[in-house]
Write an enzyme that holds these catalytic residues in place. Structure first.
Site, mmCIF file in Angstrom:
data_model
loop_
_atom_site.group_PDB
_atom_site.id
_atom_site.type_symbol
_atom_site.label_atom_id
_atom_site.label_comp_id
_atom_site.label_asym_id
_atom_site.label_seq_id
_atom_site.Cartn_x
_atom_site.Cartn_y
_atom_site.Cartn_z
ATOM 1 N N GLY A 118 -8.021 0.676 3.854
ATOM 2 C CA GLY A 118 -7.454 1.322 2.686
ATOM 3 C C GLY A 118 -7.880 0.604 1.426
ATOM 4 O O GLY A 118 -8.815 -0.209 1.438
ATOM 5 N N ASN B 291 -7.629 -1.956 -1.862
ATOM 6 C CA ASN B 291 -7.245 -3.358 -2.105
ATOM 7 C C ASN B 291 -7.293 -4.247 -0.865
ATOM 8 O O ASN B 291 -6.471 -5.136 -0.700
ATOM 9 C CB ASN B 291 -5.848 -3.426 -2.742
ATOM 10 C CG ASN B 291 -5.788 -2.671 -4.039
ATOM 11 O OD1 ASN B 291 -6.672 -2.795 -4.877
ATOM 12 N ND2 ASN B 291 -4.753 -1.861 -4.201
ATOM 13 N N GLY B 292 -8.241 -3.986 0.015
ATOM 14 C CA GLY B 292 -8.421 -4.846 1.180
ATOM 15 C C GLY B 292 -7.489 -4.587 2.345
ATOM 16 O O GLY B 292 -7.464 -5.365 3.297
ATOM 17 N N LYS C 231 -0.726 -2.708 10.023
ATOM 18 C CA LYS C 231 -1.316 -2.613 8.687
ATOM 19 C C LYS C 231 -1.266 -3.985 8.026
ATOM 20 O O LYS C 231 -0.192 -4.560 7.881
ATOM 21 C CB LYS C 231 -0.532 -1.585 7.871
ATOM 22 C CG LYS C 231 -1.108 -1.297 6.520
ATOM 23 C CD LYS C 231 -0.332 -0.160 5.855
ATOM 24 C CE LYS C 231 -0.904 0.177 4.509
ATOM 25 N NZ LYS C 231 -0.200 1.289 3.875
ATOM 26 N N ASP D 97 1.737 9.844 -3.850
ATOM 27 C CA ASP D 97 0.332 9.877 -3.428
ATOM 28 C C ASP D 97 0.183 10.738 -2.183
ATOM 29 O O ASP D 97 -0.440 10.345 -1.201
ATOM 30 C CB ASP D 97 -0.179 8.457 -3.162
ATOM 31 C CG ASP D 97 -1.702 8.389 -3.072
ATOM 32 O OD1 ASP D 97 -2.367 9.381 -3.417
ATOM 33 O OD2 ASP D 97 -2.219 7.350 -2.644
#
Length: 193
Positions: A27, A29-30, A47, A145
């Site tokens: 995803g 931002n790392g 995650k 989102d």
């Protein structure tokens, strides 16, 4: 490599003794998502978030962890573990996301009538998404989102919303959010202001 449940697994650091089998996604931002397995065979998605990412959305995660995820249409959050500069979230493992479902022309054809209208199963997936959104809103979380790559299809064939990035929490006395900025939130192709 270690053998577990009859197949080979790589053990990268294992939160709560979860074996991390393989990387299954990335995803912003790392963020990295792994497929993992608890010792008794329960499969999960793991995650990996930076501490900054986690802290920015901590209230939403805490809401879900304390029972705000009582809808079957929200990806279930099992636990968090910290290791070095990362937070690992163990969540429900789903088979695929709505983005991949729609991109698969064969599968999409199976979900649409000849006239282009959705078949009952696709309508049910839409109802699942709405139920998940209602549950988040009842818990003071604004999703922010919503896009096909954040709607997962579980092996039971129900849709589940992922608890991700642009969610914002309302204060106890708020019923909505107002933003005077024009910052685009979410993914570039699905962003909202």
């Amino acid at each position: 490599m270690e053998s577990f449940n009859g197949y080979e697994e790589t053990v990268i650091w294992s939160p709560s003794q979860v074996f991390l089998d393989k990387e299954i996604g990335r995803g912003s931002n790392g963020t990295i998502v792994y497929q993992g397995t608890y010792p008794r065979g329960h499969r999960v998605a793991v995650k990996r978030l930076s501490e900054d990412q986690y802290n920015a959305k901590r209230q939403g995660y805490d809401t879900l962890k304390s029972g705000g995820d009582d809808s079957v249409h929200i990806v279930r959050l099992y636990e968090f573990q910290k290791h070095e500069n990362f937070i690992y979230a163990m969540v429900s493992l789903c088979e695929y996301d709505l983005h991949h479902l729609v991109k698969s022309k064969w599968l999409y054809a199976e979900l649409s009538e000849e006239n282009g209208y959705p078949k009952p199963y696709l309508l049910e997936l839409m109802r699942n998404v709405v139920d998940g959104l209602q549950n988040l809103h009842r818990n003071g979380i604004i999703y922010g989102d919503l896009n096909p790559s954040h709607v997962f299809i579980h092996k039971t064939q129900i849709a589940k919303l992922s608890m991700v990035g642009s969610c914002r929490c309302l204060a106890e006395d708020e019923t909505s959010l107002r933003s005077d900025d024009t910052i685009i939130r979410g993914e570039a192709s699905w962003g909202s202001c």
